[in-house]
Write a protein that holds these residues in place. Sequence first.
Motif, short mmCIF file in Angstrom:
data_model
loop_
_atom_site.label_atom_id
_atom_site.label_comp_id
_atom_site.label_asym_id
_atom_site.label_seq_id
_atom_site.Cartn_x
_atom_site.Cartn_y
_atom_site.Cartn_z
N ARG A 148 58.78 112.47 33.69
CA ARG A 148 57.80 111.23 34.76
C ARG A 148 57.99 109.68 34.00
NH1 ARG A 148 53.47 115.16 33.89
NH2 ARG A 148 52.57 115.49 35.65
N VAL A 149 58.00 108.12 34.00
CA VAL A 149 58.41 107.45 33.91
C VAL A 149 57.33 106.37 34.00
CG1 VAL A 149 60.03 105.54 33.36
CG2 VAL A 149 60.40 108.03 33.23
N LEU A 150 56.73 106.23 33.18
CA LEU A 150 55.29 105.06 33.41
C LEU A 150 56.48 103.65 34.13
CD1 LEU A 150 52.57 104.14 31.48
CD2 LEU A 150 54.10 101.75 32.23
N VAL A 151 55.58 102.84 34.54
CA VAL A 151 56.61 101.59 35.34
C VAL A 151 55.26 100.97 35.49
CG1 VAL A 151 58.61 103.17 36.02
CG2 VAL A 151 56.62 102.04 37.59
N GLU A 152 55.53 99.36 35.37
CA GLU A 152 54.45 98.47 35.74
C GLU A 152 54.06 97.95 37.14
OE1 GLU A 152 54.59 95.61 31.64
OE2 GLU A 152 56.63 95.41 33.47
N ASP A 185 43.70 98.28 27.87
CA ASP A 185 42.78 99.86 27.55
C ASP A 185 43.23 100.84 29.91
OD1 ASP A 185 41.08 99.24 25.63
OD2 ASP A 185 39.95 98.25 26.65
N ALA A 186 43.48 100.58 30.67
CA ALA A 186 44.28 100.88 31.09
C ALA A 186 45.84 101.64 31.33
CB ALA A 186 45.01 99.90 32.99
N VAL A 187 46.20 100.92 29.87
CA VAL A 187 47.56 101.34 29.94
C VAL A 187 47.11 102.86 28.53
CG1 VAL A 187 49.71 100.77 28.02
CG2 VAL A 187 48.97 99.14 30.14
N ALA A 188 46.80 102.90 27.97
CA ALA A 188 45.94 103.52 27.34
C ALA A 188 45.90 105.16 27.81
CB ALA A 188 45.24 103.52 26.15
N SER A 189 45.09 104.94 28.82
CA SER A 189 44.01 105.90 29.31
C SER A 189 45.56 106.30 30.28
CB SER A 189 43.24 105.35 31.22
OG SER A 189 42.98 106.54 31.84
N LEU A 249 48.88 106.66 29.59
CA LEU A 249 49.36 107.04 29.14
C LEU A 249 49.11 108.37 29.01
CD1 LEU A 249 50.91 103.88 26.62
CD2 LEU A 249 52.48 105.71 28.15
N ARG A 250 47.54 108.20 28.07
CA ARG A 250 46.86 109.56 27.80
C ARG A 250 46.36 110.57 29.12
NH1 ARG A 250 42.72 106.24 25.23
NH2 ARG A 250 41.75 106.74 27.44
N ARG A 251 47.08 110.22 30.40
CA ARG A 251 47.38 111.34 31.38
C ARG A 251 48.28 111.92 31.89
NH1 ARG A 251 45.10 107.59 34.17
NH2 ARG A 251 46.76 107.56 35.56
N SER A 252 49.40 110.63 31.58
CA SER A 252 50.43 111.03 32.44
C SER A 252 51.20 111.86 31.18
CB SER A 252 51.17 110.49 33.47
OG SER A 252 50.79 108.92 32.36
N ARG A 253 51.34 111.39 30.44
CA ARG A 253 52.48 111.75 29.00
C ARG A 253 53.93 111.74 29.43
NH1 ARG A 253 49.96 112.19 23.85
NH2 ARG A 253 47.46 112.78 24.53
N ARG A 307 51.80 93.54 22.25
CA ARG A 307 52.89 94.28 21.79
C ARG A 307 52.25 95.60 20.72
NH1 ARG A 307 58.08 91.04 22.75
NH2 ARG A 307 57.33 88.90 23.85
N GLU A 308 52.16 95.02 19.93
CA GLU A 308 51.53 96.11 18.39
C GLU A 308 50.61 97.09 19.16
OE1 GLU A 308 50.84 97.99 15.74
OE2 GLU A 308 52.44 96.65 15.68
N ARG A 309 49.43 97.08 20.09
CA ARG A 309 48.53 97.44 20.55
C ARG A 309 49.48 98.51 21.92
NH1 ARG A 309 43.42 94.97 23.57
NH2 ARG A 309 43.65 97.13 23.80
N TYR A 310 50.15 97.31 22.54
CA TYR A 310 50.86 98.48 23.59
C TYR A 310 51.44 99.91 22.49
CZ TYR A 310 53.13 99.02 28.16
OH TYR A 310 52.89 99.87 29.85
N ALA A 311 52.63 99.61 21.48
CA ALA A 311 53.39 100.05 21.10
C ALA A 311 52.58 101.33 20.25
CB ALA A 311 53.82 98.91 19.46
N SER A 312 51.34 100.99 19.84
CA SER A 312 50.73 101.94 19.61
C SER A 312 50.13 102.94 20.30
CB SER A 312 49.24 101.96 18.46
OG SER A 312 48.53 101.27 19.77
N HIS A 313 49.99 102.62 21.42
CA HIS A 313 49.74 103.38 22.23
C HIS A 313 50.39 104.87 23.09
CE1 HIS A 313 46.04 101.72 23.06
NE2 HIS A 313 46.18 100.50 23.85
N LEU A 314 52.24 103.77 22.71
CA LEU A 314 53.24 104.73 22.74
C LEU A 314 53.35 106.38 21.87
CD1 LEU A 314 55.26 101.73 24.51
CD2 LEU A 314 54.74 103.46 25.06
#
Length: 504
Positions: free
Chosen positions: A220-224, A255-259, A261-265, A288-295
């Motif tokens: 899986r690859v997350l894309v915008e 928040d949607a990004v974090a959700s 990522l958790r769901r699809s890994r 960017r810092e928040r996004y990086a922490s979710h990743l």
Amino acid sequence: MTQATSVRSAAHRATVARRPDPGPLPLSATTVSASRLAALVGGFDRSPAYLGLADALTLLIGDGRIGYGTRLPSERDLTEALAVSRTTVTRAYAALRETGFAEARQGAGTFARLPGGRGRAHDRALLPGPDDAEALDLNCAAASAPPGLAAAFAEAAALLPAHLGGHGYFPAGMPALQAAIAASYAARGLPTDPAQVLVTPGALSAAAIVARAFAGPGSRVLVESPVYPNATGAIRNAGARLVPCPVDPDGWDLDAVASTLRRSRPALAYLVPDFQNPTGLLMADEERERYASHLRAAGTVAVVDEAHQALALDGQAMPAPFALHSPDTITLGSASKSFWGGLRLGWIRAPHHRVEALTQARLVLDLGSPVMEQLVLTRLLAGGPVLPEHVTRLRTQRDALAASVRSRLPGWRFRLPGGGLALWCELPAARASALADEAERRGVLVAPGPVFAADGGLDRFVRLPWSRPAAELDDAVARLAEAWDVVARGRGRSHTARDRVTVA
């Protein structure tokens, strides 16, 4: 005069007889004053003066600073403005005519033209129809070459003979260019070893290499979404499954990004935080810092496309590179937007432990990038990440496009980006595809929102690049306004648009 310049002039003279007649110039033309032209040619080479002047004028016409069909000053006026002999100007104009960069009209003057005519720059894959040569192309978000690029090619040509004794293959890139790219990251606060850099034939090639190395079949690859469509195509071609994550017109919903990522890994996440294509959004440092922490929490590696990063048009300080927040990030860079698409060079910056896998993935696709273009880019990067005149031109065109849309299409909404290459316009109704069809009838080519949708939709949006001169942009918007009036009233005729390739 450099040897490269002399070679170029000789090549012009040798080939002009083989060129077909490119057709008549426009019946009406703009003019350039003698004083303005004297300022543009500046300190042209005067050994000999007529050829130096001809070469300077050729560059100005070739890169668009003197537009096709522009009336040049009379020989007498230019002689006075340059403080040279009349013979110098006469012979320079004769050289322009001989090489196809000017045409003399009896009683009217001398006019700029291009060998092969105005349509010489069109790619038939992008503009496949017989009437497309005169179309206003806003489908491709890529600018013409900036002033100074031709000179960089001439300088690089003088260096090329020193490299002809070798095999010419550089799978990782020429060492001097690797070092120049690494230095550009260090200047932005991201220390980089040249060995972390892999030079590629463009950022799209870089994306394909990364996908092949780290996103095998079924991963899986997350894309915008919206997203640059060719990047998602490269990821799909590697066998990966796309996991779309919406990017709103006002920014990233973390928040949607974090959700998601958790769901699809996902194994990878393809991001465009710097003047995102097509929205033009710029991700702030704290985002960017928040996004990086979710990743990190999801075990996902960021693949960050920085193709537009250098195109900050308002003199603003740019956020830190995403890789400073997430050291495992794989960063993609490109010369196509900051310099010129015809260079066809990009690169990958990766952590040391990922370079070997990227190199192996690259070797089954190609064996290296052209030496000449790498020499050119090395010289360009020595002057900075982008040419100042390129930024000035793009800023002027952005402001002109925005003003025209506000004036002619007041119902359309958009945020004015601080950089990049395009407006992402929200229409009053979901009719972007119909608008693109109707606009094509009026000689304007645009990319509707669904082109950029990772999983469908977005028919309420259209992307408008500011990559053309201001006058062309205003003309295009005027025609778009006519097309929108037809579509909004429900009067558009059924039409099947031609298939067009979106390259940028």
